[in-house]
Write an enzyme that holds these catalytic residues in place. Structure first.
Site: not given
Length: 453
Positions: A102, A244, A246, A248
């Protein structure tokens, strides 16, 4: 008690336990065993990743582990975490795997799982995977001949996800005439996100779209909102959007370059849904980290808030349990449960843009729906995660500060679920006072629990 899995899967420094290829293979074997049912059909698990250098080795180890248990693998390559969840459910796979850490630096990596419906695994399934690995129970299970699994690459995965995202935007609207600064953090959304906003008609100034394996989240993305802030002012854009690694989560800034965090985005979207009678049970689900100003804004609009522990998985669990359709975190994880099963930065940005289009108001004006109380957040690294209430000196200081704040603020102390960090958060009317108190508490934490030099 889970040992491997934290609040967001297994995470750590790549090539150091538990984030080794050996562990990735064991996780793959254990997960494949659990997700296989008694039916005779071939089973399939989707694997996607972000742009970290270590993603290649962990992906190959996972593939080997899963295939060795007689389960096929569908490889989607670099794709946002919510995209992998979406592909998992839309392709009727048995599970999905995301290889990503992440917002963490490139040296770290992580492995997390989605079940067949695209939701994160419940704690009890993660515990089952851990116990299987510890017990060595499946070491002797070795399918042979035509029973071993094989891997397929899904070349149109990104295209499928782009179409899905565009379909969540109102069909009677587009983004023509809008100028957007977009920072993809050199992460998983570097191809998908620009395509979505451009195909909806926006002029997009792209940043963080040149991943090289080591620059993910490096001075870019949602942890560095000042980057989009400066770019918005330079290009005179309508909005800045920062994802960010990833994708999400999302943080945005208005046309003046002022940051608009997850709390404000939720306030804007929730009050819009309230007006249109689309917010189920008139309720927004947030975490204990959300600013008290969000509570005030929701009450003023005729809605209410339900709070959970920190972590988007707990927000989603509460939403599913209570029948709610909007929730999220101050950090920018937002879940629009009518559209997707997990936090989705691009989808959240699209919903915010839809409110801007619907109301014909700039983001700076929409943000006025919520006035945040001054909030201070201080982190420190710790050598162990000990119950703070068992350390008399710290507990006494916290009680003293809480008495001084009364009903006009609060103290929140919590450990990170993914890193050796303790977070001290204070809210109150006087920024100077709460900053001083937060630093006093953090100094005591360092004294008792700080990493030894």
């Amino acid at each position: 008690m889970k040992k491997l899995f934290g609040t967001d899967g297994v995470r750590g420094v790549a090539n150091v336990y538990p984030m080794t290829t050996e562990m990735a293979m064991q996780l793959g074997r254990a997960a494949a065993y659990i997700f296989k049912s008694s039916s005779k059909r071939r089973h399939r698990i989707v694997i996607g990743k972000d742009t970290r250098l270590s993603g290649y080795m962990l992906e190959n180890a996972m593939v080997a582990g899963i295939c060795s248990m007689g389960v096929d693998v569908l490889l989607v390559g670099p794709l946002p975490t919510p995209g992998i969840a979406n592909i998992t459910s839309s392709m009727r796979a048995d599970a999905g795997v995301v290889i990503s850490a992440s917002h963490n630096p490139f040296q770290d990596n992580g492995i997390k799982f989605f079940s067949a419906d695209g939701f994160k695994l419940p704690d009890q399934i993660e515990l089952k995977i851990e116990k299987l690995i510890e017990s060595n129970k499946i070491d002797s299970l070795r399918p042979t001949a035509s029973e071993v699994g094989k891997a397929f690459r899904i070349d149109d995965a990104a295209g499928r996800y782009i179409v899905f995202l565009k379909n969540t935007f109102p069909t009677e609207m587009d983004l023509s005439g809008m100028k957007i600064v977009l920072d993809c953090a050199n992460g998983a959304a570097y191809r998908v996100a620009p395509a979505v906003f451009e195909e909806l008609g926006a002029e997009v100034i792209c940043l963080g779209v040149s991943p090289n394996g080591t620059n993910i989240n490096a001075d870019c993305g949602s942890l560095y909102p000042q980057v989009i802030s400066e770019a918005v002012k330079k290009h005179r854009a309508d909005i800045g959007i920062a994802l960010d690694g990833d994708a999400d989560r999302v943080i945005v800034c208005d046309e003046f370059g002022h940051e608009v965090d997850g709390d404000h985005i939720m306030a804007i979207c929730a009050t819009d849904m309230l007006r249109r009678k689309l917010l189920k049970k008139k309720t927004l689900v947030t975490t204990v980290m959300s600013n008290m100003g969000l509570d005030i804004a929701m009450r003023a609009a005729g809605g209410k808030i339900v709070k959970t522990a920190v972590g988007d998985r707990y927000v989603v669990e509460e939403m599913r349990k209570g029948g709610y359709n909007l929730g999220g975190e101050q950090s920018g994880h937002m879940i629009f449960l009518d559209s997707n099963t997990t936090g989705d930065g691009i989808l959240s940005a699209l919903q915010l843009l839809a409110v801007m289009r619907r109301t014909e108001k700039p983001l700076s004006e929409l943000s006025e729906v919520m006035i945040a109380l001054p909030q201070v957040l201080v982190n420190t690294r710790v050598r162990e995660k000990k119950d703070i209430t068992t350390i008399p000196e710290i507990a006494a200081r916290i009680r003293d500060v809480e008495e001084k704040l009364g009903n006009e603020g609060r103290v929140l102390i919590r450990y990170s679920g993914t890193e050796p960090l303790l977070r001290v958060m204070l809210e109150g009317k006087d920024t100077y006072e709460i900053t001083a108190w937060a630093n006093e508490i953090i100094d005591l934490v360092r004294k008792h629990l700080g990493e030894k030099q």
